[in-house]
Motif scaffolding. Sequence first.
Motif, PDB file in Angstrom:
ATOM      1  N   ARG A 256       0.833  -1.208   0.000  1.00 15.98           N
ATOM      2  CA  ARG A 256       0.000   0.000   0.000  1.00 15.98           C
ATOM      3  C   ARG A 256       0.870   1.263   0.000  1.00 15.98           C
ATOM      4  N   LYS A 259       2.289   1.697  -3.456  1.00 15.06           N
ATOM      5  CA  LYS A 259       1.297   2.144  -4.439  1.00 15.06           C
ATOM      6  C   LYS A 259       0.977   3.629  -4.286  1.00 15.06           C
ATOM      7  N   THR A 260       1.052   4.140  -3.062  1.00 12.52           N
ATOM      8  CA  THR A 260       0.795   5.562  -2.828  1.00 12.52           C
ATOM      9  C   THR A 260       2.061   6.397  -2.967  1.00 12.52           C
ATOM     10  N   ASN A 261       3.140   5.742  -3.390  1.00 11.60           N
ATOM     11  CA  ASN A 261       4.414   6.419  -3.695  1.00 11.60           C
ATOM     12  C   ASN A 261       5.112   6.988  -2.466  1.00 11.60           C
ATOM     13  N   LYS A 262       4.734   6.513  -1.281  1.00  5.23           N
ATOM     14  CA  LYS A 262       5.447   6.922  -0.077  1.00  5.23           C
ATOM     15  C   LYS A 262       6.708   6.087   0.099  1.00  5.23           C
TER      16      LYS A 262
END
Length: 545
Positions: A256, A259-262
């Motif tokens: 996750r 996917k959120t580019n964190k």
Amino acid sequence: MQYRYLITALSVWALVACSSKKEADFIIHNAVVYTADSAFSTAEAFAVSDGKFVAVGTSEYILNNYRADRVTDLNGLPVYPGFYDPHAHFLGLGQMLDQADLVGTTSFDEVIQRLQTFAAKHPAALWLIGRGWDQNDWPDQQFPTREKLDAAFPNIPVCLTRIDGHAVVINSKALRLAKIGKGTRVPGGEVVLANGEPTGVLVDNAMGLVRRVIPQPDQADKERMLLAAQKVCLSLGLTTVSDAGLNQNDIELVERLQKTNKLKIRDYVMISLGEPNLDYYLKRGPFQTDRLTVRSFKLYADGALGSRGACLRKPYNDRPETAGFLLLSPEELERNLTLLANSAFQANTHCIGDSANHLILDVYGKLLKGKNDRRWRIEHAQVVSPDDFWKFNRFSVIPSVQPTHATSDMYWAADRLGPVRVKGAYAFKDLMKQNGYIAFGSDFPVEAVNPLYGFHAAVARVDAKGYPKGGFQMENALDRPSALKAMTSWAAYANFEDHLRGSLVAGKQADFVVLQQDIMKIPATALRNATVLQTWVGGEKLYQK
């Protein structure tokens, strides 16, 4: 007139030449580029587009054939494929950053002092948690006991994990909360006693008794820990890390955040063995995204040599009443490995002692039968009997080792194993010879995160102090090209990621690192101090010194 025509012709030629160049996002040139490809070739420049290397070659070739708005002259600096750590504990590093750091303590009194300092900074803590002590670094080299913890911290439970993660020492309050007494027994573990009473030391499976009563971090805590760990790893040139044993919830958190580019660092996750994980992932099957690989299960055959939990074929040289123990029975290990053999998953089994290595190599052989491309791994392969080395080749088993384990353990390894058996320990070159490759990790936070420490330990076989003079068992030192491949292209192969990255060649993802010094040329004494200047993942610069 002729002069005007000449200028016009040259201008037209320049426009045509420029328009015939291929577009790239950026170009790096005038560098020393170690590709870590099969020929271990070097280059001077490369062009990157859409997060991938599109061309690698001389500066002249790249500049004549590609154009980009960003063109960087590195003035001769060295560039390497992004460094790998194929056996580490990425989430564990984040968790350790939240705990009392006990690494390098020279006595149990120093452990108490550090814990008191930590407690003063965290007055609201419900438990005092620390990690990193190693009794082998203390004058008497004996396991600590709970008495000093009880005196210093009578009203708060304390749990301190040994450097290798295979033993803890806890105080009396924690013993009571965990309901551990003199009659407590755990298969595959030990509640250490003195005068018939628990000392506070729990080894291997016995650690679960106390860990189940320690409050666990929530998802927000773990997100913060992962991002903190990422910052550390990127600053040291790591572009792909690993998590040697995660459950479903933590794997989904990593996915996750990516996917959120964190979370931009790449992660090779081994699934922790257990019925819920087996049920879920055997049905789902292996999967791979741009930044995540989930296609292996982590099994534990035995414990660690430092806490005498490693399973040996003959008793310990310095404690002849024990030969260590397995964490799972041979039948349980074979049953689980058979499940994996009937799936598409890798098996990555922790084996430290020569008995554990012997057992698992034989079970692997029984299931794999011969040469194959399953890429099953022995994690650590720390003590291997001379009559077992050939099995790595016969069954295409990958030795996944940690060079700094050798330079950490060398002070006492011969005491544990004796002068003959120790020759089969940390035998990286002998292991590499079997298949022509080996994978280098660190096992952080058991060892330091910096991959250059492992590079140094592999080629020089000495620690940070330069000990021992002449190196430890130098017959098993590796040359520098092999050591670099072990932390780049060979590590990628061990992760089933070699088609994506691991070498700096056209078509692969643009993961690379720029150093201040050339680790292929500088003196061995300077390797640990080489400076990472830039770390790039997928063509994005994520760290700049």
